[in-house]
Structure formats: structure tokens, C-alpha cells
Design a protein around this motif. Structure first.
Motif, mmCIF file in Angstrom:
data_model
loop_
_atom_site.group_PDB
_atom_site.id
_atom_site.type_symbol
_atom_site.label_atom_id
_atom_site.label_comp_id
_atom_site.label_asym_id
_atom_site.label_seq_id
_atom_site.Cartn_x
_atom_site.Cartn_y
_atom_site.Cartn_z
ATOM 1 N N GLN A 164 1.103 -1.390 -0.092
ATOM 2 C CA GLN A 164 0.188 0.405 -0.122
ATOM 3 C C GLN A 164 1.361 0.970 -0.032
ATOM 4 O O GLN A 164 0.366 2.587 -1.188
ATOM 5 C CB GLN A 164 -0.590 0.186 1.542
ATOM 6 N N ILE A 165 2.198 1.249 0.780
ATOM 7 C CA ILE A 165 2.560 2.305 0.500
ATOM 8 C C ILE A 165 3.576 2.919 -0.660
ATOM 9 O O ILE A 165 3.690 3.908 -1.093
ATOM 10 C CB ILE A 165 3.727 2.536 1.956
ATOM 11 N N LEU A 166 3.375 1.697 -0.897
ATOM 12 C CA LEU A 166 4.380 1.615 -2.694
ATOM 13 C C LEU A 166 4.033 2.070 -3.629
ATOM 14 O O LEU A 166 4.158 3.009 -4.501
ATOM 15 C CB LEU A 166 5.252 0.285 -3.008
ATOM 16 N N GLN A 167 2.334 1.549 -3.315
ATOM 17 C CA GLN A 167 1.600 2.553 -4.432
ATOM 18 C C GLN A 167 1.779 3.905 -3.649
ATOM 19 O O GLN A 167 1.218 4.571 -5.266
ATOM 20 C CB GLN A 167 -0.039 1.808 -4.146
ATOM 21 N N VAL A 168 1.059 3.890 -2.761
ATOM 22 C CA VAL A 168 0.863 6.182 -2.567
ATOM 23 C C VAL A 168 2.426 6.629 -3.125
ATOM 24 O O VAL A 168 2.233 7.529 -4.054
ATOM 25 C CB VAL A 168 0.717 5.907 -0.856
ATOM 26 N N LEU A 169 3.152 5.696 -3.088
ATOM 27 C CA LEU A 169 4.752 7.024 -3.922
ATOM 28 C C LEU A 169 4.798 6.780 -4.998
ATOM 29 O O LEU A 169 5.544 7.667 -5.542
ATOM 30 C CB LEU A 169 6.119 5.250 -3.250
ATOM 31 N N GLY A 170 3.953 5.753 -5.868
ATOM 32 C CA GLY A 170 4.320 5.542 -6.958
ATOM 33 C C GLY A 170 2.785 6.566 -7.176
ATOM 34 O O GLY A 170 3.099 7.296 -8.793
ATOM 35 N N GLN A 171 2.242 6.754 -6.902
ATOM 36 C CA GLN A 171 1.008 7.483 -7.464
ATOM 37 C C GLN A 171 1.775 9.212 -7.117
ATOM 38 O O GLN A 171 1.399 10.080 -7.817
ATOM 39 C CB GLN A 171 -0.031 7.887 -6.482
ATOM 40 N N ARG A 172 2.569 9.311 -5.564
ATOM 41 C CA ARG A 172 3.442 10.619 -5.650
ATOM 42 C C ARG A 172 4.304 11.008 -6.855
ATOM 43 O O ARG A 172 4.506 11.702 -7.462
ATOM 44 C CB ARG A 172 4.276 10.909 -4.156
ATOM 45 N N ILE A 173 5.243 9.578 -7.106
ATOM 46 C CA ILE A 173 5.936 9.722 -8.260
ATOM 47 C C ILE A 173 5.370 10.168 -9.594
ATOM 48 O O ILE A 173 5.823 11.384 -10.250
ATOM 49 C CB ILE A 173 7.239 8.457 -8.320
ATOM 50 N N ALA A 174 3.961 9.979 -10.348
ATOM 51 C CA ALA A 174 3.929 9.765 -11.088
ATOM 52 C C ALA A 174 2.834 11.343 -11.290
ATOM 53 O O ALA A 174 3.463 12.128 -12.622
ATOM 54 C CB ALA A 174 2.350 9.024 -11.296
ATOM 55 N N ALA A 175 2.966 12.227 -10.025
ATOM 56 C CA ALA A 175 2.278 13.242 -9.867
ATOM 57 C C ALA A 175 3.563 13.752 -9.995
ATOM 58 O O ALA A 175 3.162 15.367 -10.293
ATOM 59 C CB ALA A 175 1.955 13.597 -8.316
ATOM 60 N N GLU A 176 4.068 13.679 -9.381
ATOM 61 C CA GLU A 176 5.990 14.663 -9.928
ATOM 62 C C GLU A 176 6.396 14.456 -11.075
ATOM 63 O O GLU A 176 6.512 15.155 -11.544
ATOM 64 C CB GLU A 176 7.529 14.066 -9.275
ATOM 65 N N PHE A 177 5.981 13.361 -11.887
ATOM 66 C CA PHE A 177 6.457 13.565 -13.294
ATOM 67 C C PHE A 177 5.489 14.465 -14.385
ATOM 68 O O PHE A 177 5.884 15.015 -15.242
ATOM 69 C CB PHE A 177 6.623 11.893 -13.899
ATOM 70 N N GLU A 178 4.283 14.323 -13.970
ATOM 71 C CA GLU A 178 3.212 15.263 -14.559
ATOM 72 C C GLU A 178 3.679 16.723 -14.321
ATOM 73 O O GLU A 178 3.723 17.656 -15.223
ATOM 74 C CB GLU A 178 2.028 14.600 -14.037
ATOM 75 N N ARG A 179 4.212 17.111 -12.594
ATOM 76 C CA ARG A 179 4.643 18.868 -13.064
ATOM 77 C C ARG A 179 5.955 18.749 -13.156
ATOM 78 O O ARG A 179 5.875 19.830 -13.827
ATOM 79 C CB ARG A 179 4.911 18.466 -11.006
ATOM 80 N N ALA A 180 6.334 17.701 -13.388
ATOM 81 C CA ALA A 180 7.679 18.126 -14.210
ATOM 82 C C ALA A 180 7.674 18.598 -15.812
ATOM 83 O O ALA A 180 7.591 19.426 -16.064
ATOM 84 C CB ALA A 180 8.879 17.065 -14.201
ATOM 85 N N GLY A 181 6.361 18.117 -16.246
ATOM 86 C CA GLY A 181 6.428 18.329 -17.647
ATOM 87 C C GLY A 181 5.437 19.679 -17.598
ATOM 88 O O GLY A 181 5.088 20.388 -18.299
ATOM 89 N N SER A 182 4.278 19.616 -16.411
ATOM 90 C CA SER A 182 3.893 20.994 -16.637
ATOM 91 C C SER A 182 4.775 22.016 -17.499
ATOM 92 O O SER A 182 4.771 23.144 -17.608
ATOM 93 C CB SER A 182 2.606 21.344 -15.728
ATOM 94 N N LEU A 183 5.876 22.037 -15.697
ATOM 95 C CA LEU A 183 7.060 22.647 -15.856
ATOM 96 C C LEU A 183 7.834 22.918 -16.875
ATOM 97 O O LEU A 183 8.075 24.599 -17.178
ATOM 98 C CB LEU A 183 7.590 22.825 -14.480
ATOM 99 N N ALA A 184 8.243 22.189 -17.591
ATOM 100 C CA ALA A 184 9.069 21.773 -18.795
ATOM 101 C C ALA A 184 7.800 22.996 -20.305
ATOM 102 O O ALA A 184 7.975 23.948 -20.654
ATOM 103 C CB ALA A 184 9.661 20.952 -19.398
#
Length: 462
Positions: A164-184
Motif C-alpha cells: 500500500q505504501i509503494l502504491q502511494v509512493l508510485g502515485q506521488r512519483i507520477a504526480a511529480e513527473f506530471e508536474r515536471a512536464g507542466s513546468l517544462a
């Protein structure tokens, strides 16, 4: 017995100790996850590195690798190895690795004896991997954008809570990639906007066209860079307004400009006014001011428009008018020249006869009559000179040019030329058997022959 009771108590204490350790570990994870939820800003690379290190600390594994999925390649974005963070570790093909199964299934994958299961994945041997756990990061479009794998050199179990913790971390990492794409994307749009602004500024500079926006009631404006160049005003002086415009306006045009602004403050529509500017060095510029204004319900009168430096156009128009005037004068002079040339041409034909026979009279008369005849010759030669000057001025000395036979002209002139020579001299002619035609004015050829004979006669007589 007492020993049995002691063993039971010891086992109970061990279970309580293990339970306390598990609870403490759970609390640590919750605290770290709480800290994770606060990591919502900053450089995406730094955030991913922190996430990678946090995963290694939470699960106490030998190594963690966070990789971006780029088609069939895995690009290392952050690595945690023995307590250290490594950035930009390169990349490798995804085929033949356990990460490929994570991407394909979009689920957590756990392997014990992972080296034997994936012998082609050389990085597993390099890290002496025994147990392996990988989880996906899925974006809002359902695409796996990253995989994160936990590697240990000893067997390792992952509980449901761990997953469950890994799933939360996976979601957080995906959100960071999307944020990085938005910033780019935002950075690209900002750079594109800056490039468009640079192009607009260059275009305005090349066209001498500035733009402004402001309020017709207050007179306050915002100027483009080209506006400051046109009015030769330092941008550091403050917010431009009507006072600066009037200060630069030519004194003879200020009433026009002021009345135009007064009209703008009371109505809607377009305006178009052309006036002059006086620069600090005393030079004069011509500008064309155009724009629109409208009255809002709150009393504001926003206006937008352009100011174009048309000084070069004005100079070109003035030069064009001057050249057109010169051309008109040239046409008049050409007409006068043609008239003078036509008169001179006809008069020259008459003078040819008059001068010819006056020379005959000079040689045939004696005494005072010969003196009078010489006066006629002198006057005729003066008139011929004036006629030639008129013909040269009018550029019509070749106006009567045609194909002529020189032999024929000489024959026609023979009688007159013999009389000019007189009885004391003999004139002989030597003509070609088949002369070529020439392009000339017959009257001018007659004049040339007469001048040659007169000059030769005078030279012999002297």
C-alpha cells in the motif's frame, strides 16, 4: 512449573517487543509519508532524488532505482545505493528486465532469486540482487511514466502494508513527473512568449512603429520600447503620459493634438492624426498616430493604438514632389527647345542660300559695293553661328537625318561653291565611283562643304 511460566513470559515479552518495533516502524513510515505529502514544490529532479532516498530509508534496502519509461528504454532519474543518492545514472533497454513486467502489468512485481529469473539483466548481478520489488507510476492518462525498483542482497518479504505504501509512493512519483512536464511546458511557452516579444520588438523597430495602451481620461499610458525610441525618452523617467507627448509635439501642432485627446476622452471610435515632433537636438520628426478608444461603464476610457515614425516617408514625398517639379520644368524646356530648334532648322536652310550668294557678291563687286556685300557675309555668318547654337541647345541638329548620297550633295553644291571660289582659283572634285550612303542632314552637309571651301579659299588668298 516456574520454568514454563518464565518461557511463556519471555515469549510474550518478545512478541510485545516485536509488536512495538513494528508499530514504531509504522509510525516512522507515517511520519515520512507525511513529510512526503509536503514535498509539493521545488525542482522536480531534487524531489525525485528525495523520494528515492526516502524509499530506501523506509524499507531499509541496499538500493533503489527510479527510472523514467521512454518507449522501450529506461532512463535513470535517481538512484539510492548504500545510503547515497546518485543522479543521472544513464539508461538501458527495458527488454529482458523485471521492469518490463511492471510496465506491462501496471502492478507491483516481487521476485526472490531475481538474478536466476532475469539472467540478461546485468545490473542485477552488479548489485548482487537476491530480492527485487518494482512498482509503477501511472499518470492521469493511465500511462506508466516511471518504474521504481527496490533491490536487496538478501531475501526480503513485502507485506500488504508495504505494498500500500509503494502504491502511494508510485502515485506521488507520477504526480511529480506530471508536474515536471507542466513546468517544462510552461518554460517552453514562456520562452516562446519571450521570443515572440523579441520578434515584435524587432518588427516595430524596423517599421518605426511603436504601440501604446492607456486611458484617454487620465492620459497615463504604457509604451513599447519603440515608443521610447521614437519620442527619444528615457524609460527610467517614469510612466509616460500626455505631458510627454505634448512636450515633444511641434508648437504649431500642439493645439491639434490637445483637441484630439479632448475628443477621445468624451467618445468612442477610431482616431487618426498626423503631426510633427521636436526632438531635443532640434530635429523634426513626422509621426502618424492611430488607435481606438471606448468608454466603459465605470467611466474609464481605455485606448490602444500605434505611433509610426513617417519622417522617411515625408522626406520621400518631398523629394518626389521636387523631382516631379523638375520633370515638369524639363518638359517645358523640351517644348521650348523643340520650337527653337524647328525655327532654327528652317532659318538655317535660308541662311545657307543667303550666305552662299553673299560670298558670290563679295567676289564679283568692286569698291564700296563690295564693302556692303562683306557686311552681308559677316551678318550671315553671325546668324549661322547663332542658328548652330540654337540647334545644339535644342538637340535637333540631327532631327533631319536621313540616308543621303554624298556625291549627289557635292554635285548640287558645285555651282554655288564655284562662285564662292571665284575666277582666280580652281576647285576640283574627286568622287567615288559607287559611294556608300550615309545617315546625315543634307542641309548640314551643304553647310559643311561651304565652310570647307570658304576656309580653303581664304587660306589661299592670304
Amino acid at each position: 512449573s516456574f520454568d514454563q511460566m518464565a518461557d511463556t513470559l519471555e515469549r510474550d515479552q518478545e512478541r510485545e517487543r516485536q509488536a512495538a518495533e513494528r508499530e514504531a516502524a509504522r509510525l516512522r513510515r507515517l511520519k515520512q509519508l507525511s513529510e512526503l505529502s509536503m514535498m509539493l514544490s521545488g525542482d522536480p529532479t531534487a524531489v525525485l532524488e528525495r523520494l528515492c532516498g526516502m524509499i530506501g530509508e523506509i524499507f531499509g534496502v541496499r538500493g533503489v532505482c527510479l527510472s523514467e519509461v521512454a518507449d522501450s528504454q529506461l532512463i535513470f532519474r535517481a538512484m539510492y545505493l548504500k545510503g547515497k543518492i546518485i543522479s543521472n545514472g544513464g539508461g538501458f533497454p527495458m527488454e529482458g528486465t523485471p521492469c518490463a513486467n511492471v510496465v506491462a502489468s501496471k502492478e507491483i512485481q516481487i521476485y526472490q532469486g531475481v538474478q536466476e529469473a532475469f539472467p540478461r539483466a546485468t545490473y542485477l548481478r552488479n548489485h548482487k540482487a537476491s530480492s527485487w520489488c518494482g512498482f509503477p507510476s501511472i499518470d492521469s492518462q493511465g500511462k506508466v511514466v516511471a518504474t521504481t525498483c527496490l533491490v536487496d542482497d538478501k531475501p526480503r518479504d513485502f507485506s500488504d502494508e508495504d505494498k500500500q505504501i509503494l502504491q502511494v509512493l508510485g502515485q506521488r512519483i507520477a504526480a511529480e513527473f506530471e508536474r515536471a512536464g507542466s513546468l517544462a511546458e510552461r518554460a517552453r511557452m514562456e520562452e516562446k512568449l519571450r521570443e515572440n516579444e523579441r520578434r515584435l520588438e524587432e518588427a516595430q523597430h524596423m517599421a518605426g512603429l511603436g504601440s501604446y495602451a492607456g486611458d484617454a481620461v487620465t492620459g497615463l499610458m504604457e509604451w513599447s520600447d519603440e515608443m521610447y525610441r521614437i519620442y527619444e525618452v528615457d524609460p527610467a523617467l517614469g510612466t509616460p503620459g500626455l505631458d510627454i507627448v505634448l512636450a515633444r509635439t511641434h508648437p504649431d501642432d500642439r493645439a491639434l493634438v490637445r483637441s484630439k485627446y479632448e475628443e477621445l476622452s468624451t467618445g468612442n471610435g477610431r482616431f487618426d492624426v498626423e503631426h510633427r515632433l521636436i526632438m531635443p537636438d532640434g530635429s523634426v520628426k513626422h509621426v502618424l498616430v492611430q488607435g481606438t478608444v471606448r468608454t466603459e461603464a465605470d467611466g474609464r476610457s481605455p485606448m490602444r493604438g500605434t505611433v509610426q515614425d513617417i519622417s522617411d516617408r515625408k522626406r520621400a514625398e518631398h523629394e518626389k514632389a521636387r523631382l516631379e517639379g523638375q520633370l515638369h520644368q524639363a518638359h517645358k524646356m523640351e517644348s521650348v527647345g523643340r520650337l527653337a530648334g524647328g525655327i532654327a532648322h528652317d532659318f538655317n536652310n535660308l541662311l545657307t542660300v543667303i550666305n552662299g550668294y553673299s560670298h558670290v557678291l563679295v567676289h564679283q563687286l568692286d569698291g564700296s559695293l563690295q564693302k556692303y556685300a562683306q557686311q552681308i557675309v559677316t551678318a550671315g555668318e553671325s546668324a549661322a553661328t547663332l542658328t548652330r547654337q540654337l540647334l545644339a541647345f535644342s538637340r535637333m541638329d540631327m532631327a533631319g537625318a536621313e540616308s543621303v548620297h554624298l556625291n549627289q550633295i557635292v554635285a548640287e553644291s558645285r555651282e554655288m561653291l564655284d562662285r564662292i571660289v571665284g575666277v582666280h582659283l580652281e576647285m576640283r572634285t574627286s568622287l567615288l565611283a559607287s559611294p556608300d550612303d550615309v545617315l546625315a542632314d543634307p542641309n548640314q552637309i551643304h553647310q559643311c562643304l561651304m565652310n570647307l571651301v570658304v576656309n580653303a579659299r581664304d587660306a589661299m588668298s592670304g
